[in-house]
Design a protein around this motif. Sequence first.
Motif, PDB file in Angstrom:
ATOM      1  N   ASP A 160       0.797  -1.492  -0.173  1.00 26.68           N
ATOM      2  CA  ASP A 160      -0.118   0.056  -0.169  1.00 26.68           C
ATOM      3  C   ASP A 160       1.168   1.110  -0.081  1.00 26.68           C
ATOM      4  O   ASP A 160       0.365   2.397  -0.749  1.00 26.68           O
ATOM      5  N   LEU A 161       1.991   1.496   0.721  1.00 30.57           N
ATOM      6  CA  LEU A 161       2.921   2.560   0.818  1.00 30.57           C
ATOM      7  C   LEU A 161       3.159   2.810  -0.700  1.00 30.57           C
ATOM      8  O   LEU A 161       3.987   3.372  -1.052  1.00 30.57           O
ATOM      9  N   GLU A 162       4.061   1.791  -1.342  1.00 29.45           N
ATOM     10  CA  GLU A 162       4.808   1.763  -2.643  1.00 29.45           C
ATOM     11  C   GLU A 162       3.344   2.085  -3.638  1.00 29.45           C
ATOM     12  O   GLU A 162       3.670   3.273  -4.385  1.00 29.45           O
ATOM     13  N   ALA A 163       2.361   1.739  -3.676  1.00 31.87           N
ATOM     14  CA  ALA A 163       1.276   2.312  -4.501  1.00 31.87           C
ATOM     15  C   ALA A 163       1.469   4.172  -4.025  1.00 31.87           C
ATOM     16  O   ALA A 163       1.007   4.466  -5.420  1.00 31.87           O
ATOM     17  N   ARG A 164       1.088   4.613  -2.774  1.00 33.03           N
ATOM     18  CA  ARG A 164       0.575   5.548  -2.312  1.00 33.03           C
ATOM     19  C   ARG A 164       2.213   6.122  -2.768  1.00 33.03           C
ATOM     20  O   ARG A 164       1.732   7.218  -3.566  1.00 33.03           O
ATOM     21  N   LYS A 165       2.791   5.786  -3.474  1.00 35.08           N
ATOM     22  CA  LYS A 165       4.200   7.346  -3.000  1.00 35.08           C
ATOM     23  C   LYS A 165       4.129   6.807  -4.650  1.00 35.08           C
ATOM     24  O   LYS A 165       4.469   8.091  -5.307  1.00 35.08           O
ATOM     25  N   LEU A 166       3.913   5.346  -5.715  1.00 38.88           N
ATOM     26  CA  LEU A 166       4.349   5.836  -6.631  1.00 38.88           C
ATOM     27  C   LEU A 166       3.008   7.148  -7.284  1.00 38.88           C
ATOM     28  O   LEU A 166       3.037   7.962  -8.219  1.00 38.88           O
ATOM     29  N   ARG A 167       1.381   6.776  -6.805  1.00 36.82           N
ATOM     30  CA  ARG A 167       0.382   7.920  -6.730  1.00 36.82           C
ATOM     31  C   ARG A 167       0.700   9.575  -6.879  1.00 36.82           C
ATOM     32  O   ARG A 167       0.434  10.020  -7.928  1.00 36.82           O
ATOM     33  N   SER A 168       1.320   9.230  -5.911  1.00 34.91           N
ATOM     34  CA  SER A 168       2.230  10.628  -5.622  1.00 34.91           C
ATOM     35  C   SER A 168       3.255  11.763  -6.608  1.00 34.91           C
ATOM     36  O   SER A 168       2.803  12.649  -6.733  1.00 34.91           O
ATOM     37  N   LEU A 169       3.821  10.196  -6.722  1.00 38.59           N
ATOM     38  CA  LEU A 169       4.585  11.176  -8.199  1.00 38.59           C
ATOM     39  C   LEU A 169       4.227  10.617  -9.455  1.00 38.59           C
ATOM     40  O   LEU A 169       4.353  12.224 -10.433  1.00 38.59           O
ATOM     41  N   VAL A 170       3.220  10.337  -9.298  1.00 36.72           N
ATOM     42  CA  VAL A 170       1.993  10.457 -10.571  1.00 36.72           C
ATOM     43  C   VAL A 170       1.364  11.391 -11.045  1.00 36.72           C
ATOM     44  O   VAL A 170       1.326  12.244 -12.303  1.00 36.72           O
ATOM     45  N   ALA A 171       1.115  11.906  -9.488  1.00 38.34           N
ATOM     46  CA  ALA A 171      -0.054  13.601  -9.943  1.00 38.34           C
ATOM     47  C   ALA A 171       1.358  14.430  -9.993  1.00 38.34           C
ATOM     48  O   ALA A 171       0.451  15.573 -10.515  1.00 38.34           O
ATOM     49  N   ALA A 172       1.944  13.955  -9.262  1.00 39.82           N
ATOM     50  CA  ALA A 172       3.005  15.665  -9.070  1.00 39.82           C
ATOM     51  C   ALA A 172       3.555  16.785 -10.961  1.00 39.82           C
ATOM     52  O   ALA A 172       3.806  17.032 -11.713  1.00 39.82           O
ATOM     53  N   ILE A 173       3.764  15.186 -11.519  1.00 45.52           N
ATOM     54  CA  ILE A 173       4.519  14.794 -12.676  1.00 45.52           C
ATOM     55  C   ILE A 173       2.655  15.431 -14.059  1.00 45.52           C
ATOM     56  O   ILE A 173       2.594  16.288 -14.602  1.00 45.52           O
ATOM     57  N   GLU A 174       1.806  14.677 -13.648  1.00 43.91           N
ATOM     58  CA  GLU A 174       0.025  15.435 -14.096  1.00 43.91           C
ATOM     59  C   GLU A 174       0.274  16.857 -13.810  1.00 43.91           C
ATOM     60  O   GLU A 174       0.214  17.477 -14.702  1.00 43.91           O
ATOM     61  N   ALA A 175       0.218  17.002 -12.855  1.00 44.04           N
ATOM     62  CA  ALA A 175      -0.035  18.675 -12.148  1.00 44.04           C
ATOM     63  C   ALA A 175       1.109  19.128 -13.162  1.00 44.04           C
ATOM     64  O   ALA A 175       0.876  20.736 -13.637  1.00 44.04           O
ATOM     65  N   ASN A 176       2.483  19.165 -13.265  1.00 45.22           N
ATOM     66  CA  ASN A 176       3.372  20.681 -13.769  1.00 45.22           C
ATOM     67  C   ASN A 176       3.589  20.121 -15.546  1.00 45.22           C
ATOM     68  O   ASN A 176       4.422  21.321 -16.052  1.00 45.22           O
ATOM     69  N   LEU A 177       3.709  18.892 -15.999  1.00 45.11           N
ATOM     70  CA  LEU A 177       4.024  18.499 -16.908  1.00 45.11           C
ATOM     71  C   LEU A 177       2.644  18.384 -17.739  1.00 45.11           C
ATOM     72  O   LEU A 177       3.315  18.052 -19.292  1.00 45.11           O
ATOM     73  N   GLY A 178       1.845  18.008 -17.338  1.00 41.82           N
ATOM     74  CA  GLY A 178       0.130  18.342 -18.119  1.00 41.82           C
ATOM     75  C   GLY A 178       0.413  16.841 -19.074  1.00 41.82           C
ATOM     76  O   GLY A 178      -0.716  16.710 -19.581  1.00 41.82           O
ATOM     77  N   VAL A 179       0.484  15.602 -18.477  1.00 45.53           N
ATOM     78  CA  VAL A 179       1.312  13.893 -18.674  1.00 45.53           C
ATOM     79  C   VAL A 179       0.641  13.029 -17.882  1.00 45.53           C
ATOM     80  O   VAL A 179       1.743  13.498 -17.225  1.00 45.53           O
ATOM     81  N   ARG A 180       0.338  12.354 -18.483  1.00 45.42           N
ATOM     82  CA  ARG A 180       0.317  11.002 -17.521  1.00 45.42           C
ATOM     83  C   ARG A 180       1.375   9.665 -17.769  1.00 45.42           C
ATOM     84  O   ARG A 180       1.202  10.058 -19.121  1.00 45.42           O
ATOM     85  N   PRO A 181       2.198   9.955 -17.119  1.00 47.92           N
ATOM     86  CA  PRO A 181       3.754   9.050 -17.385  1.00 47.92           C
ATOM     87  C   PRO A 181       2.938   7.887 -17.820  1.00 47.92           C
ATOM     88  O   PRO A 181       2.301   6.940 -16.916  1.00 47.92           O
TER      89      PRO A 181
END
Length: 723
Positions: free
Chosen positions: A494-515
């Motif tokens: 669960d922690l690995e998944a939440r960390k990865l979701r946090s990273l994906v959200a930051a990429i989406e918010a600042n670069l406008g694309v989902r990795p």
Amino acid sequence: MRAVTPRPEISVLMPAYNAERYIRQSIHSVLSQTFEDFELLVVDDGSTDTTPEILASVRDPRLRVLRNATNLGVVGALNHGMAEARGRLIARLDADDLCHPTRFARQHAFLAARPSILMVGTNMSVLEAGRIRFTRPQADPDPLVLRWMLHLGNPIGHPSMMFRAEAVARFGHYLQEAYRSAEDFDFTHRLLSHGDVAVLPDHLVIYRQHAQNVTRVRRDEMTDRTAAVLRRVHADLLGTDPEDSHLAREAGLVATHLVARHPVPDRATLVQLGAHLTRLLDAFARRWNPDERQLARIRATAGRTWWRSAEQAIAGGQVGAATGWRGAGQPWTEETRPHPIQVARWRAAGLARAVLPAPGPRTQPVPPAPRRIALAGVRVEEEPHPAEDPPSLYVVVDTEAEFDWAGGFDRSLTRVTAMREQHRAQAVFDAYGARPIYVIDHPVASQPEGWEPLRDILARRAGVVGAHLHPWVNPPFEEPISERNSFAGNLPPDLEARKLRSLVAAIEANLGVRPLFFKAGRYGLGPHTFQTLAQLGIAVDFSILPLADLRPRGGPDFRAVRARPYRVPGGEVRTIPMSRTQLGLLPILPPPLLRALQSGRAARLHVPGLLARAGLANLVTLTPEGVPVSELLRLIDTLVRRGHKTLVLHYHSPSLGMMTPYVRTPEDRAAFLRALEAVCRFFFETIGGLPGHPADLLPPRLREALWPGSAPAAAAARQPARL
């Protein structure tokens, strides 16, 4: 991607009939061009296989599909496409061929700078049975010398052409059915009546050779139609009647023996060919008045062409070596006379052919069964890759904060100043049309100093972004810092998944694309990583270091992994290892010996270095960090010879900021960039491989999700990415 304009700069014509085997690759090679203002018109010429379904699956607004109710053939299909083309320039590619990503940019720039040139082709390499073969440049760069060469053959491949649409309008139509199978040769000569043509020296098109090629199936028809074109052209140059029987015979000899390269039957035919070439050469010189340099090259071209036919006849036994050696009795054959030893070799080949039995038909090796291995507790299967495909090179950049490589794990080390230096390596990749995959960690994704330099690269479609998980600098911070926890796969799922979701959200918010791409920091795959990636719509993983055993530090065991792509059960995720293998005289060592070789005790005793210096066993990874250029090139050559089709070049972004153990000084950085250039030059120019486009690793429906602003595709990316 750029929106299609009402009148794109280039229209690309691609006829397709039952092209299911290769057309997707051909289309992708067009859609991957660095010059993007084009439309691709694929004319489905009544296909009865799955070609229509493949075309329907390609989601790109630049693709327009035209359909013929019945099969019209190449000429009819291309004329249909030409009638619908909107571009100022017309480019060609067949549905089984490939083009390098800088092809359109180079041809467009050439034509823009030379208004008098109506058409420009490129040299073509040949792809056969998975091997790239570079052909010698057939065309002279001087348009006048090239014009002469077109009297002796066709040095411009139709799939490589780019020409001005207005030139076609001058004579009313594109291709003539009367010259089917030599329609491109006829078209080139009609262009020559209005201006010049040229050929770029670069090999920018890959011609795929296989049993269904039109040039193989219709050889006799092609020779007859080529002779018809030459009869017309030679008559115009010599001022004679095109229907003259003597001229028809001589044009037929040129088409049969110089173009189709059938052996001449006797010395008399060789002499007749020489006499005809002399008349053509004299008439050409009178009409076009070449300067001294041009005339020398024209004569040399005539001589080489004639001697090539003589070589074939001598080696085949049709003409004796002494007879062939006397030449055609023309001055230009004397100027290009080969050395007597060379003629003796031709004769020896002829004698061997007469004595030795003819080789039997080639048999295709049976591909091995897919290999299954356990990877971080998950069973994965090695992906099959068609042996006839060309090798591709992908670039993966570990785009990350500037850590203290010699110190411990510290959550405060989140500086990303090296990001302002990424343009240095990007310029190397731009020159070859390679598009790096920047897998970015949370400090890069969350700080303007980190993500702003990537915006320009994304805007130019010169690279894409993925996710790179370093747990100790990626929120939420719930785990204690330790070496074991630096491998994300060791964390609670669960922690690995939440960390990865946090990273994906930051990429989406600042670069406008989902990795859509992922690489675990420190190669920290775990038993639940692939499941989490699939849930987040991430389709491609790069978290494997083949033949490595990271267990002593708390990481995974990759000793059983080869540097080939694998597919995770269910098809949601594919994983592509780094390019790494063992070089040397010894075969790849079994896992127990590999572990011993990588142990701390072996390192203290300098065992790996001793084995490497002795040429026995050396584990080499495709990275410019700490690996000599000579070893990088040797690694590429070894992997390609072993049949590897997907190679990955990788490095860490802080190296460009001189902040890794591999790059500390400006001199180190200059050497680092030279190594990148050497790898690209060797792979693309010597090996003949292609720059891998990140989109080619994805299922068709996700290709549009690579770039910012593609909302529908990004929404689709949230679903499991079944490949």
